[in-house]
Design a protein around this motif. Structure first.
Motif, PDB file in Angstrom:
ATOM      1  N   ALA A   1      -5.139 -12.505  -3.646  1.00 57.24           N
ATOM      2  CA  ALA A   1      -4.114 -11.641  -2.993  1.00 57.24           C
ATOM      3  C   ALA A   1      -4.441 -10.051  -3.226  1.00 57.24           C
ATOM      4  N   ALA A   2      -4.688  -9.820  -4.459  1.00 57.74           N
ATOM      5  CA  ALA A   2      -4.986  -8.376  -4.872  1.00 57.74           C
ATOM      6  C   ALA A   2      -6.311  -7.785  -4.399  1.00 57.74           C
ATOM      7  N   THR A   3      -7.257  -8.592  -4.188  1.00 60.24           N
ATOM      8  CA  THR A   3      -8.463  -8.109  -3.543  1.00 60.24           C
ATOM      9  C   THR A   3      -8.181  -7.879  -2.024  1.00 60.24           C
ATOM     10  N   HIS A   4      -7.553  -8.730  -1.460  1.00 58.06           N
ATOM     11  CA  HIS A   4      -7.278  -8.669   0.153  1.00 58.06           C
ATOM     12  C   HIS A   4      -6.348  -7.469   0.300  1.00 58.06           C
ATOM     13  N   SER A   5      -5.431  -7.148  -0.682  1.00 55.43           N
ATOM     14  CA  SER A   5      -4.393  -5.988  -0.663  1.00 55.43           C
ATOM     15  C   SER A   5      -5.041  -4.781  -0.752  1.00 55.43           C
ATOM     16  N   GLN A   6      -5.867  -4.821  -1.736  1.00 51.89           N
ATOM     17  CA  GLN A   6      -6.612  -3.353  -2.187  1.00 51.89           C
ATOM     18  C   GLN A   6      -7.626  -3.061  -0.979  1.00 51.89           C
ATOM     19  N   ASP A   7      -8.322  -3.934  -0.492  1.00 46.17           N
ATOM     20  CA  ASP A   7      -9.233  -3.732   0.517  1.00 46.17           C
ATOM     21  C   ASP A   7      -8.639  -3.356   1.761  1.00 46.17           C
ATOM     22  N   ARG A   8      -7.428  -3.875   1.938  1.00 44.94           N
ATOM     23  CA  ARG A   8      -6.623  -3.308   3.370  1.00 44.94           C
ATOM     24  C   ARG A   8      -5.986  -2.031   3.105  1.00 44.94           C
ATOM     25  N   LEU A   9      -5.451  -1.769   1.795  1.00 50.04           N
ATOM     26  CA  LEU A   9      -4.821  -0.384   1.691  1.00 50.04           C
ATOM     27  C   LEU A   9      -6.006   0.799   1.737  1.00 50.04           C
ATOM     28  N   SER A  10      -7.153   0.476   1.184  1.00 48.25           N
ATOM     29  CA  SER A  10      -8.156   1.409   0.875  1.00 48.25           C
ATOM     30  C   SER A  10      -8.623   1.804   2.358  1.00 48.25           C
TER      31      SER A  10
ATOM     32  N   ARG B   1       3.820  -6.153   6.228  1.00 51.68           N
ATOM     33  CA  ARG B   1       4.960  -5.342   6.756  1.00 51.68           C
ATOM     34  C   ARG B   1       4.658  -3.773   6.657  1.00 51.68           C
ATOM     35  N   SER B   2       4.183  -3.475   5.676  1.00 49.16           N
ATOM     36  CA  SER B   2       3.576  -2.155   5.407  1.00 49.16           C
ATOM     37  C   SER B   2       2.854  -1.504   6.475  1.00 49.16           C
ATOM     38  N   LEU B   3       1.692  -2.582   6.677  1.00 46.08           N
ATOM     39  CA  LEU B   3       0.855  -2.130   8.135  1.00 46.08           C
ATOM     40  C   LEU B   3       1.179  -1.973   9.100  1.00 46.08           C
ATOM     41  N   ALA B   4       2.340  -2.738   9.447  1.00 46.08           N
ATOM     42  CA  ALA B   4       2.959  -2.858  10.787  1.00 46.08           C
ATOM     43  C   ALA B   4       3.908  -1.779  10.959  1.00 46.08           C
TER      44      ALA B   4
ATOM     45  N   GLN C   1      -1.411   7.917  -0.889  1.00 47.75           N
ATOM     46  CA  GLN C   1      -0.946   7.222  -2.159  1.00 47.75           C
ATOM     47  C   GLN C   1      -1.543   5.900  -2.391  1.00 47.75           C
ATOM     48  N   CYS C   2      -1.729   4.967  -1.339  1.00 44.91           N
ATOM     49  CA  CYS C   2      -2.354   3.593  -1.384  1.00 44.91           C
ATOM     50  C   CYS C   2      -3.662   3.898  -1.298  1.00 44.91           C
ATOM     51  N   ARG C   3      -4.272   3.182  -2.501  1.00 47.97           N
ATOM     52  CA  ARG C   3      -5.649   3.441  -2.574  1.00 47.97           C
ATOM     53  C   ARG C   3      -6.291   2.282  -3.486  1.00 47.97           C
ATOM     54  N   GLN C   4      -7.558   1.922  -3.214  1.00 41.49           N
ATOM     55  CA  GLN C   4      -8.127   0.857  -3.998  1.00 41.49           C
ATOM     56  C   GLN C   4      -8.480   1.291  -5.525  1.00 41.49           C
TER      57      GLN C   4
ATOM     58  N   HIS D   1       4.848   5.112   9.012  1.00 40.56           N
ATOM     59  CA  HIS D   1       5.867   5.083   7.955  1.00 40.56           C
ATOM     60  C   HIS D   1       5.538   3.844   7.161  1.00 40.56           C
ATOM     61  N   ARG D   2       4.255   4.062   6.207  1.00 46.24           N
ATOM     62  CA  ARG D   2       4.022   2.918   5.233  1.00 46.24           C
ATOM     63  C   ARG D   2       4.803   3.151   4.236  1.00 46.24           C
ATOM     64  N   GLU D   3       4.875   1.929   3.464  1.00 44.88           N
ATOM     65  CA  GLU D   3       5.569   1.853   2.188  1.00 44.88           C
ATOM     66  C   GLU D   3       4.897   1.036   1.395  1.00 44.88           C
ATOM     67  N   CYS D   4       3.917   1.710   0.411  1.00 45.37           N
ATOM     68  CA  CYS D   4       2.939   0.468  -0.427  1.00 45.37           C
ATOM     69  C   CYS D   4       3.708   0.423  -1.826  1.00 45.37           C
ATOM     70  N   ASP D   5       4.887   0.994  -2.256  1.00 43.77           N
ATOM     71  CA  ASP D   5       5.131   0.888  -3.430  1.00 43.77           C
ATOM     72  C   ASP D   5       5.659  -0.339  -3.671  1.00 43.77           C
ATOM     73  N   ILE D   6       6.288  -1.177  -2.737  1.00 47.36           N
ATOM     74  CA  ILE D   6       6.585  -2.281  -2.975  1.00 47.36           C
ATOM     75  C   ILE D   6       5.572  -3.398  -3.487  1.00 47.36           C
ATOM     76  N   THR D   7       4.606  -3.222  -2.376  1.00 47.41           N
ATOM     77  CA  THR D   7       3.366  -4.131  -2.585  1.00 47.41           C
ATOM     78  C   THR D   7       2.771  -3.761  -3.746  1.00 47.41           C
ATOM     79  N   GLU D   8       2.592  -2.662  -4.245  1.00 52.27           N
ATOM     80  CA  GLU D   8       1.884  -2.448  -5.618  1.00 52.27           C
ATOM     81  C   GLU D   8       2.568  -2.929  -6.645  1.00 52.27           C
TER      82      GLU D   8
END
Length: 441
Positions: free
Chosen positions: A117-126, A74-77, A133-136, A81-88
């Protein structure tokens, strides 16, 4: 028939209809941003065990691990206006729960799933959001999970579960996501060695027999000559999907196993006139004429995806033709024969629509595109505003409750998975999260 070149992912809905799907996504997001205990149904899931407390709420299939993927995509879409706080936040909650959980090593309800899920998310966010603010994380927090899996695989003896949800295939999917880390390569090699050892020669090809440990008590004992499950979740289609994904990542060790496994699966095709309604399992000593429902876990869409991916990773035109034939026949099955009751990914309308969407995007076949839109529209029509989670309820018959409809916020059978399928249908972002389903390679 050569495999078509990979094309960019494209939304299958436009205009007002697209907005209807995105509005449903936002309702799901609002409902699960602060998950409550009643969103985690205390029911038997797909590892055939009762999951309680922190373990259940952290896991990939029905807990925060799966919700992380929904909020990530949802954030990537929503760029820019990305919102990374909920994911993190959800990811951190899941990680904090891990020390409180039993050391279960199944992908869908154990440590590897949350780490996936964490690896997939961190790789995408980085990759997608470098510099904000979203970083690996600087350090790999899952090296300990890698070591645990290596010890487990190195010491494995006796009965071994091969399946995707709770066995070796699932550990292999975890390893693929962790590549190119050296430990992931070692895990992958051990998984392939175990799968080769567990494969059994058949009249045509090879297959992996179901072990007693894979079954709930009500399905025991096994037939005298054993049985072979066909589906993605617990059966041979899942192994084919994994071997295809491993081959696509450059593991040459998969090719001979894959060829023999596909040969066996093709020999199980339904007879003419049954329109792709595979049985759940086959056995040399016991007839099983009951056709499975249509879905990912069991049935033609999941099997067709596994064969399509096998064809694409090898360039085998015969397999591609067989996969398309199966998928097109599945697209023609009337809804009343599918036993699809709810919208979830595992065996519901959104999951079936997503598999047809994945096959449409891979082939460009318009009949598959039409099937994708039909099932996704069916899923959206199942929404009941004010009920369930974001308007969606999961169907769990036969679990000791008078009402089979329950709230479920999770990935596999709940609202998070429905939302992911809707995002894939209404945006141009490729849903790489579906590697957890072995729907893509």
């Amino acid at each position: 028939m050569p495999s078509p070149p990979r094309q960019p992912w494209r939304a299958v809905f436009e205009g007002d209809e697209k907005q209807d799907f995105l509005a449903a996504v936002e309702e799901i997001a609002a409902a699960i941003a602060e998950p409550t205990p009643d969103m985690f149904p205390r029911l038997k899931l797909f590892g055939h065990q009762q999951l309680e407390g922190a373990c259940f709420e952290a896991e990939l299939a029905g807990g925060r691990g799966g919700m992380v993927l929904f909020f990530l995509y949802r954030s990537l879409a929503r760029r820019p206006h990305r919102e990374c706080d909920i994911t993190e936040r959800l990811l951190n909650q899941a990680l904090e729960m891990l020390p409180m959980t039993p050391p279960h090593l199944g992908l869908y309800s154990g440590l590897p799933g949350v780490a996936w899920a964490a690896t997939h998310s961190q790789d995408r966010l980085s990759t997608e959001t470098a510099g904000d603010q979203c970083r690996q994380a600087d350090e790999d927090p899952f090296a300990a999970v890698d070591r645990l899996l290596l010890r487990h695989l190195s010491a494995a003896q006796g009965e071994r579960n091969f399946d995707l949800v709770s066995g070796l295939t699932g550990i292999g999917v975890y390893a693929l996501e962790r590549l190119p880390r050296p430990a992931a390569k070692d895990i992958l090699l051990l998984v392939l060695e175990h799968l080769a050892d567990l494969a059994r020669a058949q009249a045509t090809g090879i297959a992996w027999p179901t072990s007693p440990g894979q079954l709930p008590p009500e399905e025991l004992p096994l037939p005298p000559t054993g049985r072979h499950d066909l589906g993605m979740a617990h059966g041979n289609a899942g192994v084919i999907g994994f071997l295809s994904a491993a081959g696509a990542r450059g593991s040459a060790d998969t090719h001979s196993l894959l060829a023999e496994a596909v040969a066996w699966m093709l020999a199980q095709r339904p007879i003419a006139g049954t329109r792709a309604l595979f049985p759940y399992w086959t056995s040399p000593s016991l007839s099983n004429d009951r056709p499975s429902r249509m879905g990912w876990c069991y049935g033609a869409p999941g099997i067709a995806v596994s064969l399509l991916n096998a064809a694409r990773c090898t360039g085998n035109s015969t397999w591609l033709t067989a996969a398309l034939d199966l998928a097109l026949n599945a697209a023609k099955v009337d809804r009343t024969s599918t036993r699809i009751h709810d919208a979830g990914l595992c065996h519901g309308a959104a999951g079936t629509g997503h598999l047809f969407n994945r096959m449409y995007q891979a082939t460009g076949n318009e009949e598959l595109g039409a099937a994708a839109r039909f099932w996704l529209r069916t899923a959206l029509a199942m929404r009941r505003p004010g009920c369930g989670t974001g308007g969606f309820l999961a169907y769990y018959p036969g679990e000791g409750s008078k009402d089979p409809w329950v709230k479920d916020a999770g990935l596999l059978t709940g609202a998070a998975g429905v939302g992911l399928a809707f995002l894939a249908a209404a945006t141009d972002n490729e849903p790489q999260w579906d590697r957890i389903l072995l729907a893509s390679i």
